[in-house]
Scaffold this motif. Structure first.
Motif, PDB file in Angstrom:
ATOM      1  N   ARG A  29     -10.784   8.392   8.809  1.00 39.94           N
ATOM      2  CA  ARG A  29      -9.366   8.112   8.600  1.00 39.94           C
ATOM      3  C   ARG A  29      -8.724   7.588   9.881  1.00 39.94           C
ATOM      4  O   ARG A  29      -8.064   6.551   9.893  1.00 39.94           O
ATOM      5  CB  ARG A  29      -8.652   9.382   8.133  1.00 39.94           C
ATOM      6  N   LEU A  72      -7.097   3.855  10.737  1.00 45.61           N
ATOM      7  CA  LEU A  72      -5.695   3.677  11.139  1.00 45.61           C
ATOM      8  C   LEU A  72      -5.593   3.071  12.537  1.00 45.61           C
ATOM      9  O   LEU A  72      -4.738   2.207  12.788  1.00 45.61           O
ATOM     10  CB  LEU A  72      -4.941   5.000  11.034  1.00 45.61           C
ATOM     11  N   ALA A 128      -6.421  -0.602  12.281  1.00 51.95           N
ATOM     12  CA  ALA A 128      -5.318  -1.326  11.645  1.00 51.95           C
ATOM     13  C   ALA A 128      -4.191  -1.559  12.654  1.00 51.95           C
ATOM     14  O   ALA A 128      -3.625  -2.654  12.738  1.00 51.95           O
ATOM     15  CB  ALA A 128      -4.805  -0.566  10.419  1.00 51.95           C
ATOM     16  N   ARG A 137      -2.856  -5.334  14.059  1.00 47.24           N
ATOM     17  CA  ARG A 137      -1.502  -5.817  13.952  1.00 47.24           C
ATOM     18  C   ARG A 137      -1.102  -6.496  15.258  1.00 47.24           C
ATOM     19  O   ARG A 137      -0.487  -7.531  15.288  1.00 47.24           O
ATOM     20  CB  ARG A 137      -0.563  -4.644  13.685  1.00 47.24           C
ATOM     21  N   SER A 153       3.499  -4.419   7.044  1.00 46.09           N
ATOM     22  CA  SER A 153       2.853  -3.763   8.193  1.00 46.09           C
ATOM     23  C   SER A 153       3.252  -2.310   8.406  1.00 46.09           C
ATOM     24  O   SER A 153       3.238  -1.821   9.527  1.00 46.09           O
ATOM     25  CB  SER A 153       3.106  -4.552   9.486  1.00 46.09           C
ATOM     26  N   GLN A 170       2.246   1.125   8.618  1.00 46.33           N
ATOM     27  CA  GLN A 170       0.961   1.792   8.706  1.00 46.33           C
ATOM     28  C   GLN A 170       0.894   3.087   7.915  1.00 46.33           C
ATOM     29  O   GLN A 170      -0.173   3.494   7.467  1.00 46.33           O
ATOM     30  CB  GLN A 170       0.619   2.050  10.168  1.00 46.33           C
ATOM     31  N   LEU A 219      -0.613   2.539   4.566  1.00 46.42           N
ATOM     32  CA  LEU A 219      -2.079   2.479   4.589  1.00 46.42           C
ATOM     33  C   LEU A 219      -2.661   3.901   4.626  1.00 46.42           C
ATOM     34  O   LEU A 219      -3.606   4.224   3.903  1.00 46.42           O
ATOM     35  CB  LEU A 219      -2.564   1.677   5.801  1.00 46.42           C
ATOM     36  N   ALA A 220      -2.049   4.750   5.458  1.00 48.44           N
ATOM     37  CA  ALA A 220      -2.527   6.130   5.557  1.00 48.44           C
ATOM     38  C   ALA A 220      -2.422   6.837   4.207  1.00 48.44           C
ATOM     39  O   ALA A 220      -3.345   7.538   3.778  1.00 48.44           O
ATOM     40  CB  ALA A 220      -1.713   6.878   6.614  1.00 48.44           C
TER      41      ALA A 220
END
Ligand SMILES: [Zn+2]
Lengths: 206, 199
Positions: free
Chosen positions: A64, A68, A71, A75, B23, B25, B28-29
């Motif tokens: 996980r 994250l 990601a 960005r 965007s 986040q 997404l989590a």
């Protein structure tokens, strides 16, 4: 392959049972064929039901955070090049003597199915020692390895370490990275090469 | 952080995808918390190797993150889209690794079995789909399971099963169409729901 054959590929595409070439031909067809788009939506839903039929053990917690983190990094990496290098200069100036300088690069490569973003972050310490952190790079095929290179301004590329790619690879670069050098990576035969023999999968000025 | 996550817990998958396209986040989590486990189970089934399965899940979720803006709700559920991207990565990897070389056909069977600590809603989904799969004619089930879990292409399957490719195509088609009907008979939505996931 004519259009009728292409319509027939819908169930196999839904199951990911086409080879790369067939998949690319089918995807091109999909853009022009409403009937296939509709059928694919239906069959894809059924195919994905198979995903739920498997036992689902708890994934490791690091997965996980790794997703994250990657990601968040991306960005930052997909900021257009020009703006990004400006940002680096500002950071570098502010960090001046002490801290490490991070350099990022986003590489878009078209694959059979979609695009992949490779991000590479190079942290250079005050005396030139550097760590390269690469994520999103495909695992090197068997018999091959990625090789990192330090290319001093106007000089020859120096081998700086081997890595396998995959989710995230951290490479402590061999040797120091002088001001104005470029750090790059290529795919080489297992064991590495003395000089790059392929086009770099990424390269970034430091 | 916790508070944000709890707020997002009430959003639909599709709303979360829209947030990801901006965007966010946390979105997404939240989607990972909903589907990461199913995705990992799927990748593990295809790849039979934890490290490779993690790679597939990570690549898949990053593809989700990058392409959120291109998601079209009319073309299917967000959960289907997410699992499709993970599956694709898993199949790419299994073909590259050639892990399945030399496998016999029944080795594609689920190696793990049910785990005790599996959350209730996941177990329900699993039992429901497995029941539907059992009701498929053997040849259809074989074709779609070998393709989906084994990562075989239709041409490889034709060769392996000693059938013309047209036969494989039609087994896949009728198998999937029948599976869809069977699943529609046994209602519930195969998506995350807040009520049943809190344990
Ligand atoms: Zn068509």
């Amino acid at each position: 392959m004519d259009a009728r054959d292409l319509h027939d590929l819908t169930p196999a595409y839904a199951l990911d049972a086409l080879d790369a070439e067939e998949a690319a031909a089918y995807e091109a067809h999909l853009g022009q064929c409403e009937a296939c788009r509709e059928e694919l939506t239906r069959l894809n839903e059924a195919a994905t039901a198979l995903a739920w039929a498997t036992a689902a053990p708890e994934p490791p917690a690091r997965l996980r955070s790794s997703i994250l983190d990657a990601a968040a990094e991306e960005r930052w990496n997909v900021v257009p090049l020009l703006r990004r290098s400006w940002a680096f200069r500002a950071t570098a100036a502010a960090a001046a003597a002490a801290a490490a300088v991070a350099v990022g690069v986003g590489v878009w490569a078209a694959g059979a199915h979609s695009t992949r973003v490779v991000s590479a972050v190079i942290s250079v310490g005050p005396s030139g020692q550097a760590t390269l952190r690469v994520s999103g790079l495909a695992v090197a095929p068997s018999g091959k390895t990625y090789e990192a290179w330090i290319i001093p301004a106007g000089g020859q590329a120096r081998p700086a370490g081997l890595f396998a790619g995959g989710r995230t690879a951290v490479v402590h670069l061999r040797g120091t990275v002088p001001q104005g050098a470029v750090v790059a990576a290529t795919l080489e035969r297992a064991g590495g090469a003395k000089a790059p023999t392929h086009a770099p999968v990424f390269s970034a000025p430091v | 952080m916790r508070n944000v996550t709890r707020e997002l817990a009430h959003l639909s998958d599709e709303a979360l995808v829209a947030l990801m396209a901006r965007s966010e986040q946390q979105a997404l989590a939240e989607l990972y918390d909903r589907y990461g486990r199913a995705a990992f189970g799927l990748a593990l089934r295809v790849l039979r190797d934890e490290t490779l399965a993690e790679d597939a899940v990570q690549d898949g979720f990053l593809a989700v993150w990058r392409t959120a803006a291109r998601f079209i709700p009319e073309q299917g559920k967000a959960s289907t889209w997410i699992l499709t991207l993970v599956h694709r990565r898993a199949v790419d990897l299994v073909r590259r690794e050639q892990r399945r070389r030399g496998d016999t056909l029944d080795e594609v069977a689920d190696p793990v079995g049910g785990s005790v600590d599996e959350v209730a809603w996941l177990r329900l989904q699993r039992e429901r789909v497995q029941a539907a799969l059992r009701r498929l004619p053997d040849r259809e089930r074989e074709a779609i399971e070998l393709a989906y879990y084994g990562g075989f292409t239709q041409s490889e399957l034709a060769e392996r099963l000693g059938q013309p490719i047209g036969t494989i195509k039609s087994r896949m088609f009728t198998g999937l169409a029948r599976l869809r009907e069977l699943l529609e008979e046994t209602a519930p939505e195969m998506t995350w729901t807040p009520e049943t996931s809190t344990t």
